[in-house]
Write a protein that holds these residues in place. Structure first.
Motif, PDB file in Angstrom:
ATOM      1  N   ASP A 155       0.814  -1.219   0.000  1.00 48.56           N
ATOM      2  CA  ASP A 155       0.000   0.000   0.000  1.00 48.56           C
ATOM      3  C   ASP A 155       0.848   1.271   0.000  1.00 48.56           C
ATOM      4  OD1 ASP A 155       0.726   0.623   2.662  1.00 48.56           O
ATOM      5  OD2 ASP A 155      -1.231   0.190   3.510  1.00 48.56           O
ATOM      6  N   GLY A 156       2.093   1.162  -0.429  1.00 52.12           N
ATOM      7  CA  GLY A 156       2.972   2.317  -0.513  1.00 52.12           C
ATOM      8  C   GLY A 156       3.616   2.718   0.797  1.00 52.12           C
ATOM      9  N   THR A 157       3.239   2.083   1.915  1.00 53.52           N
ATOM     10  CA  THR A 157       3.798   2.492   3.205  1.00 53.52           C
ATOM     11  C   THR A 157       4.322   1.322   4.032  1.00 53.52           C
ATOM     12  OG1 THR A 157       1.614   2.410   4.238  1.00 53.52           O
ATOM     13  CG2 THR A 157       2.314   4.533   3.368  1.00 53.52           C
ATOM     14  N   SER A 158       3.554   0.291   4.203  1.00 55.42           N
ATOM     15  CA  SER A 158       3.931  -0.827   5.076  1.00 55.42           C
ATOM     16  C   SER A 158       5.011  -1.677   4.419  1.00 55.42           C
ATOM     17  CB  SER A 158       2.720  -1.702   5.370  1.00 55.42           C
ATOM     18  OG  SER A 158       1.687  -0.940   5.925  1.00 55.42           O
ATOM     19  N   ILE A 202      -1.869  -8.865   6.754  1.00 53.86           N
ATOM     20  CA  ILE A 202      -2.380  -7.856   5.826  1.00 53.86           C
ATOM     21  C   ILE A 202      -3.358  -8.521   4.868  1.00 53.86           C
ATOM     22  CG2 ILE A 202      -0.414  -6.284   5.938  1.00 53.86           C
ATOM     23  CD1 ILE A 202       0.651  -7.547   3.345  1.00 53.86           C
ATOM     24  N   TRP A 203      -4.301  -7.741   4.383  1.00 50.01           N
ATOM     25  CA  TRP A 203      -5.246  -8.187   3.375  1.00 50.01           C
ATOM     26  C   TRP A 203      -4.655  -7.809   2.028  1.00 50.01           C
ATOM     27  CZ3 TRP A 203      -9.005 -11.397   2.712  1.00 50.01           C
ATOM     28  CH2 TRP A 203      -9.884 -11.268   1.622  1.00 50.01           C
ATOM     29  N   ARG A 227       4.920  -4.194  -3.897  1.00 53.39           N
ATOM     30  CA  ARG A 227       6.243  -4.192  -4.529  1.00 53.39           C
ATOM     31  C   ARG A 227       7.163  -5.151  -3.784  1.00 53.39           C
ATOM     32  NH1 ARG A 227      10.265   1.000  -5.228  1.00 53.39           N
ATOM     33  NH2 ARG A 227      12.014  -0.182  -6.069  1.00 53.39           N
ATOM     34  N   PHE A 228       7.877  -5.984  -4.533  1.00 56.42           N
ATOM     35  CA  PHE A 228       8.858  -6.908  -3.984  1.00 56.42           C
ATOM     36  C   PHE A 228      10.243  -6.341  -4.288  1.00 56.42           C
ATOM     37  CE2 PHE A 228       5.108  -9.330  -4.937  1.00 56.42           C
ATOM     38  CZ  PHE A 228       4.968 -10.191  -3.853  1.00 56.42           C
TER      39      PHE A 228
END
Length: 103
Positions: A7-10, A53-54, A62-63
């Protein structure tokens, strides 16, 4: 040690070999447009416990790997991870199953 950015943060920090296997399972589920949960135990440098997380196709994921080369994949481990992914508990990072040597 690589990570999954969600989600761009976690961020979930995970060893590159395990991350490569998780990526295959996650990509398979998302390619099928299937949502699921991903759970892990916290590392020693984090507060105790675990997180979930869902994962949904519409949420950015992103990996990132430390190593530039992809490790060889263990099909049995991918099958184990996929089995957990298809359960009501979602993907659980299980230990890698190694083939036992035959005599």
């Amino acid at each position: 040690m690589g990570y999954i950015q969600y989600d761009g943060t976690s961020q979930l920090h995970i060893e590159d070999r395990a991350l490569a296997h998780i990526k295959v399972v996650v990509a398979t589920k998302l390619r099928r447009n299937e949502s699921f949960t991903l759970s892990w135990r916290h590392t020693d440098d984090e507060p105790g416990g675990r997180s979930t997380i869902w994962v949904h196709p519409s949420i950015p994921l992103r990996f990132t790997f430390d190593e530039p080369e992809s490790p060889p994949l263990n099909v049995k481990w991918i099958e184990q991870l996929m089995h957990t992914a298809n359960s009501s508990g979602g993907i659980q990072l299980v230990d890698e199953m190694l083939d036992s040597p035959t005599d």
